[in-house]
Scaffold this motif. Structure first.
Motif, PDB file in Angstrom:
ATOM      1  N   ARG A 250       0.874  -1.169   0.000  1.00  0.00           N
ATOM      2  CA  ARG A 250       0.000   0.000   0.000  1.00  0.00           C
ATOM      3  C   ARG A 250       0.916   1.225   0.000  1.00  0.00           C
ATOM      4  NH1 ARG A 250      -5.148   0.469   0.057  1.00  0.00           N
ATOM      5  NH2 ARG A 250      -5.418  -1.757   0.502  1.00  0.00           N
ATOM      6  N   VAL A 251       0.860   1.966  -1.102  1.00  0.00           N
ATOM      7  CA  VAL A 251       1.872   2.993  -1.367  1.00  0.00           C
ATOM      8  C   VAL A 251       1.227   4.371  -1.479  1.00  0.00           C
ATOM      9  CG1 VAL A 251       3.754   3.669  -2.906  1.00  0.00           C
ATOM     10  CG2 VAL A 251       3.168   1.248  -2.657  1.00  0.00           C
ATOM     11  N   THR A 252       1.837   5.364  -0.833  1.00  0.00           N
ATOM     12  CA  THR A 252       1.368   6.741  -0.985  1.00  0.00           C
ATOM     13  C   THR A 252       1.817   7.267  -2.353  1.00  0.00           C
ATOM     14  OG1 THR A 252       3.366   7.649   0.027  1.00  0.00           O
ATOM     15  CG2 THR A 252       1.519   7.154   1.499  1.00  0.00           C
ATOM     16  N   PRO A 253       1.089   8.237  -2.911  1.00  0.00           N
ATOM     17  CA  PRO A 253       1.467   8.769  -4.226  1.00  0.00           C
ATOM     18  C   PRO A 253       2.911   9.259  -4.290  1.00  0.00           C
ATOM     19  CG  PRO A 253      -0.722   9.522  -3.628  1.00  0.00           C
ATOM     20  CD  PRO A 253      -0.173   8.817  -2.424  1.00  0.00           C
ATOM     21  N   THR A 258       9.274   5.649  -6.635  1.00  0.00           N
ATOM     22  CA  THR A 258      10.401   4.920  -6.054  1.00  0.00           C
ATOM     23  C   THR A 258      10.147   3.415  -6.076  1.00  0.00           C
ATOM     24  OG1 THR A 258      10.924   6.774  -4.589  1.00  0.00           O
ATOM     25  CG2 THR A 258      11.795   4.611  -3.975  1.00  0.00           C
ATOM     26  N   VAL A 259       8.913   3.025  -5.739  1.00  0.00           N
ATOM     27  CA  VAL A 259       8.540   1.606  -5.722  1.00  0.00           C
ATOM     28  C   VAL A 259       8.607   1.029  -7.133  1.00  0.00           C
ATOM     29  CG1 VAL A 259       6.635   0.002  -5.339  1.00  0.00           C
ATOM     30  CG2 VAL A 259       7.143   1.773  -3.642  1.00  0.00           C
ATOM     31  N   ARG A 260       8.077   1.750  -8.100  1.00  0.00           N
ATOM     32  CA  ARG A 260       8.105   1.268  -9.490  1.00  0.00           C
ATOM     33  C   ARG A 260       9.537   1.060  -9.965  1.00  0.00           C
ATOM     34  NH1 ARG A 260       3.907   5.792 -11.699  1.00  0.00           N
ATOM     35  NH2 ARG A 260       1.918   4.708 -11.296  1.00  0.00           N
ATOM     36  N   GLU A 261      10.405   2.026  -9.689  1.00  0.00           N
ATOM     37  CA  GLU A 261      11.795   1.935 -10.143  1.00  0.00           C
ATOM     38  C   GLU A 261      12.499   0.750  -9.495  1.00  0.00           C
ATOM     39  OE1 GLU A 261      13.433   5.750  -9.205  1.00  0.00           O
ATOM     40  OE2 GLU A 261      12.631   6.708 -11.034  1.00  0.00           O
ATOM     41  N   TYR A 262      12.261   0.542  -8.205  1.00  0.00           N
ATOM     42  CA  TYR A 262      12.881  -0.579  -7.490  1.00  0.00           C
ATOM     43  C   TYR A 262      12.469  -1.908  -8.128  1.00  0.00           C
ATOM     44  CZ  TYR A 262      13.941  -3.822  -3.668  1.00  0.00           C
ATOM     45  OH  TYR A 262      14.406  -4.876  -2.920  1.00  0.00           O
ATOM     46  N   GLY A 274      -5.162   0.789  -8.152  1.00  0.00           N
ATOM     47  CA  GLY A 274      -5.306   1.967  -7.313  1.00  0.00           C
ATOM     48  C   GLY A 274      -4.038   2.202  -6.526  1.00  0.00           C
ATOM     49  N   ALA A 275      -4.178   2.342  -5.198  1.00  0.00           N
ATOM     50  CA  ALA A 275      -3.029   2.590  -4.328  1.00  0.00           C
ATOM     51  C   ALA A 275      -2.338   1.304  -3.907  1.00  0.00           C
ATOM     52  CB  ALA A 275      -3.477   3.357  -3.087  1.00  0.00           C
ATOM     53  N   LEU A 276      -2.820   0.178  -4.391  1.00  0.00           N
ATOM     54  CA  LEU A 276      -2.262  -1.121  -4.004  1.00  0.00           C
ATOM     55  C   LEU A 276      -1.400  -1.671  -5.133  1.00  0.00           C
ATOM     56  CD1 LEU A 276      -2.601  -2.997  -1.497  1.00  0.00           C
ATOM     57  CD2 LEU A 276      -4.225  -4.303  -2.873  1.00  0.00           C
ATOM     58  N   GLU A 296       9.582   5.562   3.024  1.00  0.00           N
ATOM     59  CA  GLU A 296       8.394   6.094   3.684  1.00  0.00           C
ATOM     60  C   GLU A 296       7.170   5.919   2.789  1.00  0.00           C
ATOM     61  OE1 GLU A 296       8.097   9.919   5.581  1.00  0.00           O
ATOM     62  OE2 GLU A 296      10.234   9.875   6.037  1.00  0.00           O
ATOM     63  N   GLY A 297       6.015   5.711   3.428  1.00  0.00           N
ATOM     64  CA  GLY A 297       4.766   5.620   2.669  1.00  0.00           C
ATOM     65  C   GLY A 297       4.548   4.281   2.018  1.00  0.00           C
ATOM     66  N   VAL A 298       5.249   3.237   2.459  1.00  0.00           N
ATOM     67  CA  VAL A 298       5.070   1.894   1.909  1.00  0.00           C
ATOM     68  C   VAL A 298       4.752   0.925   3.040  1.00  0.00           C
ATOM     69  CG1 VAL A 298       6.093  -0.010   0.604  1.00  0.00           C
ATOM     70  CG2 VAL A 298       6.665   2.359   0.018  1.00  0.00           C
ATOM     71  N   ARG A 299       3.597   0.296   2.981  1.00  0.00           N
ATOM     72  CA  ARG A 299       3.226  -0.736   3.947  1.00  0.00           C
ATOM     73  C   ARG A 299       3.081  -2.066   3.209  1.00  0.00           C
ATOM     74  NH1 ARG A 299      -1.967   0.284   6.492  1.00  0.00           N
ATOM     75  NH2 ARG A 299      -2.441   1.693   4.771  1.00  0.00           N
ATOM     76  N   THR A 300       3.710  -3.099   3.731  1.00  0.00           N
ATOM     77  CA  THR A 300       3.752  -4.389   3.042  1.00  0.00           C
ATOM     78  C   THR A 300       3.011  -5.454   3.839  1.00  0.00           C
ATOM     79  OG1 THR A 300       5.934  -3.826   2.148  1.00  0.00           O
ATOM     80  CG2 THR A 300       5.248  -6.137   2.021  1.00  0.00           C
TER      81      THR A 300
END
Length: 322
Positions: A250-253, A258-262, A274-276, A296-300
């Protein structure tokens, strides 16, 4: 359900022991194949599902099985009846619940049942008695004098299912039985279907809800573009096609890039809803997301693979796509 009805269901089968047998059936609209040569069998007392997105061919298949739409080619036998040759006779052993209930809002609950039974060939007395039996069976007796327009959506759906039982059918065909219902009403419909199964009724249903298919179906086929892609029990389908574990981020905008690049840099499979962000590791194993722990802003969280993952795996798109 009476013992007589149970005997009737047990004794009416196809030559191969199934209740529904479809072999290489096709339905064409011009050059477009809505159903493209599919085959499947449904055993006595089984709940069998057709799972797929809107436009997959589920409704068309069910209309052919119930004799409401002619078959261009192939064979269909239901409870020993050749549906292609005698599409009227199948309605004597089959109850049909369509997406649109078709209830008469100008009549009461009881009158809807009575009239359906009478028009289906029951005597006045027989239809009246059967209506009372069905009302009791589905827990609708206290609403028998209510007008249909007074009922909730869930209650109307239950009434439509009750109406399909007026002729003590061998088979019930249900097209999207819980579409548009709130969770509480959907659960009640599922309870009613479980009761029908316990009574020995063979049920064929279509759905695009993975949870519904998992809970209700003994076996299912996944359809897309008029074809059956695979068939089996829900557990077998998940074992064959779904990853063992899926990570859900669950990622904040602000952190999404950063998540996509990783994930892209490590060629890790993911999809965004959506945000998931759902992430699948190699061979279905838990993916390595250790590098995102400090972001920050990433919950797994993690979950087991499910039927939606199965559909994505074998079609390459979301189950909800239309």
């Amino acid at each position: 359900m009476t013992n007589e009805s149970q005997v009737k269901r047990d004794s009416v089968r196809n030559s191969n022991g199934s209740v529904i047998q479809a072999e290489n059936i096709r339905k064409l609209y011009g050059d477009f194949a809505a159903v493209d040569g599919i085959s499947f069998n449904v055993e006595p007392g089984e709940t069998y599902g057709l799972l797929g997105p809107n436009g997959a061919g589920k409704t068309t298949t069910m209309r052919m099985l119930s004799g409401l739409s002619p078959v261009n080619s192939g064979d269909i036998n239901v409870a020993g009846i050749d549906v292609v040759k005698d599409n009227r006779a199948v309605r004597e052993v089959m109850g049909v619940v369509t997406q649109h209930d078709g209830l008469d809002n100008g009549l009461t609950v009881f009158q809807n049942l009575f009239l359906h039974g009478f028009l289906a060939g029951l005597s006045r007395k027989g239809s009246k008695n059967r209506a009372h039996e069905v009302l009791e069976f589905f827990g609708l007796r206290d609403r028998s004098k209510a007008n249909v327009y007074e009922l909730s959506g869930g209650m109307k759906r239950r009434l439509a299912i009750a109406r399909s039982m007026m002729t003590s059918p061998t088979v019930i065909v249900m097209d999207e039985p819980s579409t548009g219902l709130d969770p509480q009403s959907r659960n009640r419909v599922w309870e009613e279907l479980a009761v029908l199964k316990d009574a020995g009724v063979t049920v064929l249903l279509s759905t695009h809800y993975m949870e519904e298919a998992t809970i209700l179906c003994d076996r299912l086929s996944i359809m897309d573009h008029g074809k059956i892609l695979d068939e089996g029990t829900p557990d077998q389908m998940i074992e064959r096609h779904a990853p063992k574990e899926v990570a859900q981020l669950r990622v904040t905008p602000a952190s999404l890039r950063t998540v996509r690049e990783y994930l892209d840099e490590r060629s890790i499979t993911f999809r965004e809803v959506g945000a998931l962000v759902s992430v699948t590791g190699v061979n279905g194993d838990r993916p390595d997301l250790s590098g995102l722990e400090s972001v920050e802003g990433v919950r797994t969280s993690y979950r087991a693979g499910n039927l939606e993952d199965v559909f994505l795996s074998i079609t390459g798109r979301e189950l909800r796509d239309e």
